[in-house]
Design an enzyme around this catalytic site. Structure first.
Site, mmCIF file in Angstrom:
data_model
loop_
_atom_site.group_PDB
_atom_site.id
_atom_site.type_symbol
_atom_site.label_atom_id
_atom_site.label_comp_id
_atom_site.label_asym_id
_atom_site.label_seq_id
_atom_site.Cartn_x
_atom_site.Cartn_y
_atom_site.Cartn_z
ATOM 1 N N ASP A 139 2.657 -6.971 2.162
ATOM 2 C CA ASP A 139 1.467 -6.268 2.659
ATOM 3 C C ASP A 139 1.896 -5.024 3.459
ATOM 4 O O ASP A 139 1.306 -4.700 4.492
ATOM 5 C CB ASP A 139 0.573 -7.169 3.508
ATOM 6 C CG ASP A 139 -0.828 -6.572 3.703
ATOM 7 O OD1 ASP A 139 -1.126 -5.534 3.081
ATOM 8 O OD2 ASP A 139 -1.605 -7.142 4.487
ATOM 9 N N PHE A 199 -5.645 -1.440 11.028
ATOM 10 C CA PHE A 199 -4.883 -2.656 10.758
ATOM 11 C C PHE A 199 -3.697 -2.337 9.857
ATOM 12 O O PHE A 199 -3.807 -1.514 8.963
ATOM 13 C CB PHE A 199 -5.769 -3.675 10.033
ATOM 14 C CG PHE A 199 -6.873 -4.243 10.872
ATOM 15 C CD1 PHE A 199 -6.621 -5.259 11.773
ATOM 16 C CD2 PHE A 199 -8.169 -3.772 10.744
ATOM 17 C CE1 PHE A 199 -7.645 -5.807 12.537
ATOM 18 C CE2 PHE A 199 -9.205 -4.318 11.509
ATOM 19 C CZ PHE A 199 -8.936 -5.332 12.404
ATOM 20 N N HIS A 206 -2.093 -12.545 1.319
ATOM 21 C CA HIS A 206 -1.653 -12.643 2.726
ATOM 22 C C HIS A 206 -2.281 -13.796 3.490
ATOM 23 O O HIS A 206 -2.954 -13.607 4.499
ATOM 24 C CB HIS A 206 -1.885 -11.317 3.463
ATOM 25 C CG HIS A 206 -3.188 -10.619 3.170
ATOM 26 N ND1 HIS A 206 -4.409 -11.246 3.269
ATOM 27 C CD2 HIS A 206 -3.455 -9.348 2.787
ATOM 28 C CE1 HIS A 206 -5.362 -10.388 2.957
ATOM 29 N NE2 HIS A 206 -4.805 -9.229 2.661
ATOM 30 N N ASP A 211 -8.728 -5.444 -2.175
ATOM 31 C CA ASP A 211 -7.971 -5.703 -0.946
ATOM 32 C C ASP A 211 -8.342 -4.753 0.184
ATOM 33 O O ASP A 211 -8.569 -3.567 -0.027
ATOM 34 C CB ASP A 211 -6.466 -5.600 -1.203
ATOM 35 C CG ASP A 211 -5.689 -5.907 0.058
ATOM 36 O OD1 ASP A 211 -5.883 -7.001 0.600
ATOM 37 O OD2 ASP A 211 -4.916 -5.049 0.514
ATOM 38 N N HIS A 235 -8.687 -10.854 -0.937
ATOM 39 C CA HIS A 235 -8.493 -10.719 0.503
ATOM 40 C C HIS A 235 -9.588 -11.596 1.112
ATOM 41 O O HIS A 235 -10.745 -11.203 1.151
ATOM 42 C CB HIS A 235 -8.669 -9.243 0.884
ATOM 43 C CG HIS A 235 -8.780 -8.972 2.354
ATOM 44 N ND1 HIS A 235 -7.895 -8.172 3.020
ATOM 45 C CD2 HIS A 235 -9.677 -9.384 3.277
ATOM 46 C CE1 HIS A 235 -8.240 -8.103 4.308
ATOM 47 N NE2 HIS A 235 -9.325 -8.829 4.489
ATOM 48 N N ARG A 240 -0.311 4.346 -0.547
ATOM 49 C CA ARG A 240 -1.129 5.424 0.040
ATOM 50 C C ARG A 240 -1.277 6.659 -0.836
ATOM 51 O O ARG A 240 -1.914 7.626 -0.411
ATOM 52 C CB ARG A 240 -0.578 5.856 1.406
ATOM 53 C CG ARG A 240 -0.443 4.733 2.419
ATOM 54 C CD ARG A 240 -1.779 4.124 2.786
ATOM 55 N NE ARG A 240 -1.653 3.168 3.890
ATOM 56 C CZ ARG A 240 -2.383 2.068 4.019
ATOM 57 N NH1 ARG A 240 -3.276 1.746 3.107
ATOM 58 N NH2 ARG A 240 -2.230 1.265 5.047
ATOM 59 N N HIS A 246 0.868 -1.182 0.000
ATOM 60 C CA HIS A 246 0.000 0.000 0.000
ATOM 61 C C HIS A 246 0.904 1.230 0.000
ATOM 62 O O HIS A 246 1.642 1.451 0.949
ATOM 63 C CB HIS A 246 -0.906 0.004 1.231
ATOM 64 C CG HIS A 246 -1.780 -1.215 1.308
ATOM 65 N ND1 HIS A 246 -3.035 -1.269 0.751
ATOM 66 C CD2 HIS A 246 -1.560 -2.445 1.848
ATOM 67 C CE1 HIS A 246 -3.565 -2.474 0.958
ATOM 68 N NE2 HIS A 246 -2.685 -3.205 1.624
ATOM 69 N N HIS A 299 0.865 3.364 8.347
ATOM 70 C CA HIS A 299 -0.113 4.238 9.013
ATOM 71 C C HIS A 299 0.681 5.259 9.806
ATOM 72 O O HIS A 299 1.583 4.879 10.553
ATOM 73 C CB HIS A 299 -1.015 3.450 9.944
ATOM 74 C CG HIS A 299 -1.943 2.517 9.233
ATOM 75 N ND1 HIS A 299 -3.047 2.966 8.538
ATOM 76 C CD2 HIS A 299 -1.932 1.177 9.081
ATOM 77 C CE1 HIS A 299 -3.676 1.929 8.000
ATOM 78 N NE2 HIS A 299 -3.015 0.827 8.312
#
Lengths: 429, 343
Positions: free
Chosen positions: A308, A326, A236, A156, A183, A68, A66, A312
């Site tokens: 993965d 998460f 994942h 996902d 996912h 972002r 990710h 954050h």
């Protein structure tokens, strides 16, 4: 020109495993062999990397991350994310579509491709949303996104819950020859859980997510792959029971693949306290699950290691466990964890380890033939050492975020240099 | 005056047989040693005596301030802690979910840092998230007392239950304890299981299957799950009925009639237990749901004693964490020092 001298060249696709030099010109490998010299007639300067004691592998691919951007640049950008990827040895990363806006149309896809062309250290391969807005209601503009550069589709972050829509997406993608990355999760069983259900969740008083939330969905998805003929890739994978479904599918000849993350093959639910750096979805599994994943990584049931990488920004993780988002970061520690947990423990051979980062994910995407470490091949290379002790410090990460469960961990294995299209994208200093 | 002197001596001197415990926070029973639990119970006995005095207020913690941070609504526990503070002479500052800036979106971290900046001598914390007290304790210098965190622990409840059992049974060792209700979501049950199993109690858990998951057996040795309440009550020395939460997020409901039919603690069912069995309930009760009136008000019920003992336990704990030898580590002036009489 770039000359990589004296490394142990390991390429599972061509069956290579020997000490060789690799000479690169432009974005191509011009020759491999013992004691290569740059041509005497060569006028341009030759940069030499002494890879003595290192492994030289085809460029690593991360099937799942990710970045972002667009929309959540406070957590990561294509620039910072791919810089972290380069430091982890990755030469190409698949960017999941849950950005803001969601990558569910060609305009967003093109904007990601353009931004990557300007600012990325490694190749960025966008994954398109399977459904519009990843809302699970109607098909996204998959064909247009394919033409704009997506390599797969996925919703996902959540599953494609509606089985009829999943069927349509799979049938459509079978025709477009795009893998569907699922996912796997049953939302009603997930039920607001924050860690794997088991003795540990009961002790901590944290709401548990049963392993069956993943495996039941995976079972449905495998059935659907049989019905539609689509390429199904299970993201994942965290539970042994899910891997059983993938094994059964492979045995019956279905085009089903899967990936496992470093945190799932390294940690278990017993490592969870109230530290939100250990909160991710799917959550860390039981000891038995971890053993099943390790077996699958060794025997070929697992196709790829994927990070993965889910950054954050720190404030969002500095909250109550059940309120934290998460996800954990993973680029910079993935290879080192694989070396320490899989190779140095004797569970995997070096070629098998390399396969899980190269030809394995390459086959999932159908790009494995372009990425062999052979004369005329693409000069995407990952150089790493099996024995160069270092310590990962999240605060020094290239990522904008710090949410790694491996902060402060000491490693033996280490990425040493990352070469993308013949250029050094990163080199350990 | 004399009582206060005695408390000072006994509390500071401690019982020679118990190891003087050192802990900065009370986050849960699980993290306490058996010696620390015994010490707190011994200390609580001293404060029990005060509840019987006409003048109940001491000045032991005069000049100290205790923050009550109730991020989740609570009446009983909050009043109990506030009264315990008052009776020790400590001032309190109260943060309540409705009145605070929580609704304005302030994070837990910012809220507890703000509280700490007002320099309290302890923070008592109730929060709907499991681990919230651990979260605060890891980031604050001031002692944190967990007054209930999500479905994790409620340590002072287990201590007051143990004190009540100790009063009625003379000992808490090796008893048969039956807990009935929604064990999975009960912080009271978890803390009690950790505490009582430490003293060799055999713990029987009983309730609807989805509320009594098998993983509970791994919490401590000597735990068994029994489906039928009649079987679960057999030979029980202590029966604990838990409050049935009528509404629980993300959880399909169970009809109250079903629960009453199969799990309500009735006089008939209580006869399966030992004749001298005692009945506990953490409150507030749903009369007629988890417990029949005749049991709640019957001779075996200790439910009101639990409330009184809650004060003693909380006073002992505050005395230890705020006024005791541990508190001097912070270098705070001991304004409550000396044998101060009630005002």
């Amino acid at each position: 020109m770039l000359l990589i001298k004296n490394g142990r060249v390991v390429d599972p696709a061509s069956g290579t495993d020997s000490i060789l030099d690799v000479l690169i010109d432009g974005d191509r490998i011009v020759s491999t062999g013992a004691k290569l010299e740059a041509s005497k007639k060569q006028t341009s300067p030759v940069e030499v990397i002494d890879a003595t004691g290192w492994t030289v592998a085809p460029g690593f691919i991360d099937l799942h991350c990710h970045l972002r951007e667009p929309g959540q640049e406070i957590s990561e950008t294509i620039e910072t994310g791919t810089r972290a990827a380069a430091r982890g040895g990755f030469t190409a990363v698949c960017a999941m579509p849950n950005t803001q806006p969601v990558n569910d149309n060609a305009a967003v896809t093109r904007s990601i491709v353009d931004r990557a062309a300007r600012s990325a250290s490694v190749r960025v391969w966008p994954v398109g949303a399977a459904s519009l807005g990843s809302r699970g209601e109607s098909l996204a503009e998959i064909g247009a996104m394919r033409d704009a550069g997506i390599v797969a589709v996925s919703d996902d972050g959540k599953p494609i819950a509606n089985a009829r829509l999943l069927r349509q997406i799979m049938e459509y993608c079978a025709g477009l020859n795009l893998p569907v990355m699922e996912h796997c999760e049953d939302a009603s069983l997930f039920a607001g859980g924050v860690m794997r259900e088991g003795p540990r969740s009961v002790r901590l008083g944290l709401r548990g997510i049963p392993a069956e939330s993943e495996s039941i969905c995976a079972g449905r998805d495998v059935e659907m792959a049989g019905l539609t003929g689509a390429r199904l890739h299970v993201c994942h994978l965290s539970a042994g029971r899910t891997l059983d479904h993938v094994r059964a599918a492979k045995k019956s000849g279905l085009p089903v693949t899967c990936e496992v993350t470093p945190h799932h093959f390294t940690l278990t639910d017993e490592d969870v306290s109230y530290n939100t750096r250990f909160k991710m979805n799917p959550p860390l599994g039981s000891r038995d699950d971890r053993e099943a994943l390790l077996a699958g990584l060794a025997d070929g049931a697992v196709d790829a290691i994927a990070t993965d990488h889910a950054p954050h920004h720190p404030a969002s993780k500095e909250v109550e466990f059940d309120r934290a988002p998460f996800g954990v970061t993973g680029f910079e520690t993935a290879l080192a964890l694989a070396i320490d947990e899989l190779f140095h423990t004797g569970r995997l051979s070096l070629p098998r380890l390399v396969e899980l980062f190269t030809t394995g994910p390459g086959r999932v995407l159908g790009v494995e033939d372009n990425r062999r470490l052979v004369e005329g091949g693409l000069a995407d290379l990952t150089l790493f050492s099996l024995d160069s002790p270092w310590t990962f410090r999240a605060a020094e990460s290239a990522s904008r975020s710090r949410n790694s469960p491996f902060d402060g961990r000491q490693f033996r294995g280490a990425p040493m240099a990352t070469i993308v299209a013949g250029r050094i994208a990163w080199r350990r200093s | 005056m004399q009582i206060a002197c005695k408390i000072r001596r006994q509390a500071i001197g401690a019982d020679q047989t118990t190891v003087a415990p050192s802990f900065r926070h009370l986050l849960g029973i699980e993290s306490l040693t058996t010696g620390q639990i015994s010490f707190l119970l011994e200390q609580s006995k001293i404060f029990q005596a005060i509840q019987r005095n006409p003048l109940k207020k001491l000045a032991t913690l005069r000049g100290k301030t205790v923050a009550l941070a109730f991020f989740e609504p609570s009446t009983r526990t909050r009043i109990s802690f506030a009264t315990a503070c008052a009776r020790l002479g400590a001032d309190t500052m109260l943060l309540q979910a409705d009145a605070s800036s929580l609704k304005k979106g302030e994070s837990l971290l910012d809220t507890v840092l703000t509280l700490e900046a007002m320099k309290p001598d302890a923070i008592i914390m109730r929060h709907a998230s499991s681990g919230a007290a651990d979260f605060a304790a890891a980031r604050l210098d001031v002692p944190v007392i967990n007054a209930g965190d999500g479905t994790h622990e409620h340590p002072t409840q287990a201590l007051l239950d143990a004190l009540t059992i100790l009063d009625r049974k003379g000992a808490i060792e090796n008893l048969n304890v039956t807990i009935v209700g929604d064990i999975a979501h009960s912080r009271v049950a978890r803390s009690n299981i950790h505490l009582l199993s430490r003293f060799g109690c055999r713990i029987t858990l009983c309730g609807p299957g989805m509320w009594v998951p098998r993983e509970l057996e791994s919490l401590a040795p000597g735990i068994r799950r029994v489906a039928r309440i009649e079987d679960a009550l057999q030979d029980a020395d202590v029966v604990m009925a838990l409050r049935v939460q009528q509404e629980r997020m993300n959880e399909p409901a169970l009809a109250a009639e079903e629960y009453i039919l199969l799990y309500q603690l009735t006089p008939e069912r209580l006869r399966m237990a030992r004749p001298d069995a005692i009945v506990l309930h953490p409150g507030p009760m749903n009369r007629g749901l988890e417990i029949d009136d005749a049991v709640a008000d019957g001779p075996q019920s200790c439910i009101l004693e639990q409330v009184t003992n809650g004060l003693a336990v909380r006073m002992a704990l505050l005395f230890h964490l705020v006024g005791g030898p541990n508190a001097t580590q912070s270098g705070a002036p001991q304004t409550g020092e000396g044998p101060n009489a009630a005002d």
